[in-house]
Scaffold this active site. Structure first.
Site, PDB file in Angstrom:
ATOM      1  N   HIS A 185      -8.263  -7.026 117.158  1.00 59.06           N
ATOM      2  CA  HIS A 185      -7.237  -7.709 117.949  1.00 59.06           C
ATOM      3  C   HIS A 185      -7.590  -7.753 119.431  1.00 59.06           C
ATOM      4  CE1 HIS A 185      -3.631  -8.059 114.995  1.00 59.06           C
ATOM      5  NE2 HIS A 185      -4.785  -8.246 114.380  1.00 59.06           N
ATOM      6  N   GLU A 208      -0.669 -15.132 108.199  1.00 59.15           N
ATOM      7  CA  GLU A 208      -0.766 -13.721 107.830  1.00 59.15           C
ATOM      8  C   GLU A 208      -0.401 -12.819 108.994  1.00 59.15           C
ATOM      9  OE1 GLU A 208      -2.767  -9.727 107.401  1.00 59.15           O
ATOM     10  OE2 GLU A 208      -2.970 -11.259 108.954  1.00 59.15           O
ATOM     11  N   GLU A 209      -0.804 -13.202 110.197  1.00 58.02           N
ATOM     12  CA  GLU A 209      -0.625 -12.332 111.366  1.00 58.02           C
ATOM     13  C   GLU A 209       0.829 -12.168 111.768  1.00 58.02           C
ATOM     14  OE1 GLU A 209      -2.768 -10.460 112.538  1.00 58.02           O
ATOM     15  OE2 GLU A 209      -4.774 -11.318 112.284  1.00 58.02           O
TER      16      GLU A 209
END
Length: 350
Positions: free
Chosen positions: A318, A206-207
């Site tokens: 993050h 996903e990232e």
């Protein structure tokens, strides 16, 4: 229901950079066995677990996605002195790399530290410049020859940080999105009778672009979709009211839109009504930048899906100090379970 901090700790601390999710995938499979009717792992590495719906004559399906991968790095070069250069996997604010430990995953795990030019030897103009990714290197304390016994170009690198409890919050690296992995596992353990066929998908990559969710949604072609992911809690000093997005301890968040998805108004309405019915605190989420698996779940099936998202408010996204409130986590599990069990009671007409 209370948060199983020990399980969440194991999930958050397990390595799993995009494209290298094996260790966290193995943990997920271990936890869901006995709680689903069947599961499989597709060619991308997504875990697709199925619980059959109860009284579902039309064969309706709902896909719930939580991505397993975490932001990380890839070894791109080892210089003659043994210092490692890297490629980022996912989005980083360079200044958050300063003074961090990492783990290089080769034939064995090697600890390294993020290094950069010491401030003592910087010129005045250098001290005032913002940090750049290319300013950093990884120092393992080993020579090139020693390193190359265990490490090679292309090995993944993850950040090293343990989960701790701080007040009523949990703090760790990779709360994004391991808290959603935890929530989906807990939902599978607690849901008694899903209304529709439930496809619980623990997605990969996903990232780096919603890659796993796109493939899974294309395969499943769900009628309905719910993504689980973190969202910004900018409830910090200096934040203006309109900038906060969400706040810790105020309940789970129901996504209205982000930069990649306008959630289906029917799903937004349904999640709000379900939260009200079950007295689950919630807050609206409008995120101007960034996206989640919601976009893949909504658009990549042959017919598209009626899709929305449950988001977990999180500070310091993050970074290695991501923070979520245990009450918000619990509220997210409760809302997901209730939504999946009540889905056949709602009107889905425009």
């Amino acid at each position: 229901m209370s948060v199983d901090v020990a399980l969440l700790k194991n999930i958050c601390e397990a390595p799993g950079a995009p494209g290298f999710e094996k260790e966290i995938r193995d943990l997920v499979v271990k936890e869901i066995q006995g709680h689903v009717d069947e599961y499989s792992i597709d060619n991308m590495g997504n875990v697709i677990a199925i619980k059959k719906g109860v009284n579902n004559p039309e064969g309706k399906s709902v896909m719930v996605a939580a991505h397993m991968d975490e932001i990380g790095f890839l070894v791109s070069h080892i210089d003659d002195e043994g210092f490692i250069r890297f490629q980022t996997l996912g989005g980083f604010d360079p200044k958050t790399l300063t003074a961090q430990r990492v783990i290089i995953h080769g034939k064995k795990d090697i600890i390294g530290v993020m290094g950069s030019k010491p401030i003592h030897v910087m010129k005045a103009e250098e001290r005032n410049k913002p940090a750049k990714i290319e300013d950093y290197f990884i120092d393992s304390g080993m020579s090139k020859e020693e390193l190359e016994e265990w490490i090679e170009i292309g090995n993944p690198i993850t950040r090293q940080r343990e989960l701790i409890e701080m007040g009523e919050c949990v703090n760790c690296k990779s709360i994004d999105n391991r808290v959603a992995v935890y929530i989906l596992i807990e939902a599978l353990k607690n849901i008694k009778a899903p209304a529709f066929d439930l496809y619980a998908v623990f997605t990969v990559q996903e990232e780096v672009g919603i890659r796993g969710a796109n493939v899974a949604a294309h395969t499943i072609n769900p009628d309905f979709g719910i993504a689980l992911d973190t969202t910004i809690a900018y409830d910090l000093p200096g934040a203006q009211a309109h900038e906060k997005v969400t706040a810790l301890g105020k309940g789970t968040a129901i996504k209205i839109m982000d930069a990649m998805t306008i959630c289906d108004s029917r799903m937004v309405k349904y999640l709000k009504a379900t939260a009200a019915k079950h007295e689950i605190p919630w807050q609206p989420e409008i995120l101007a930048a960034g996206g989640t698996d919601t976009s893949g779940v909504q658009r990549m099936g042959k017919n598209g899906s009626i899709a929305g998202a449950i988001s977990i408010p999180t500070r310091h996204l993050h970074q290695v100090i991501e923070m979520s409130h245990k009450k918000d986590i619990d509220d997210s599990v409760r809302l997901l379970v209730a939504a999946l069990e009540d889905m056949n009671t709602a009107s889905w007409e425009y």
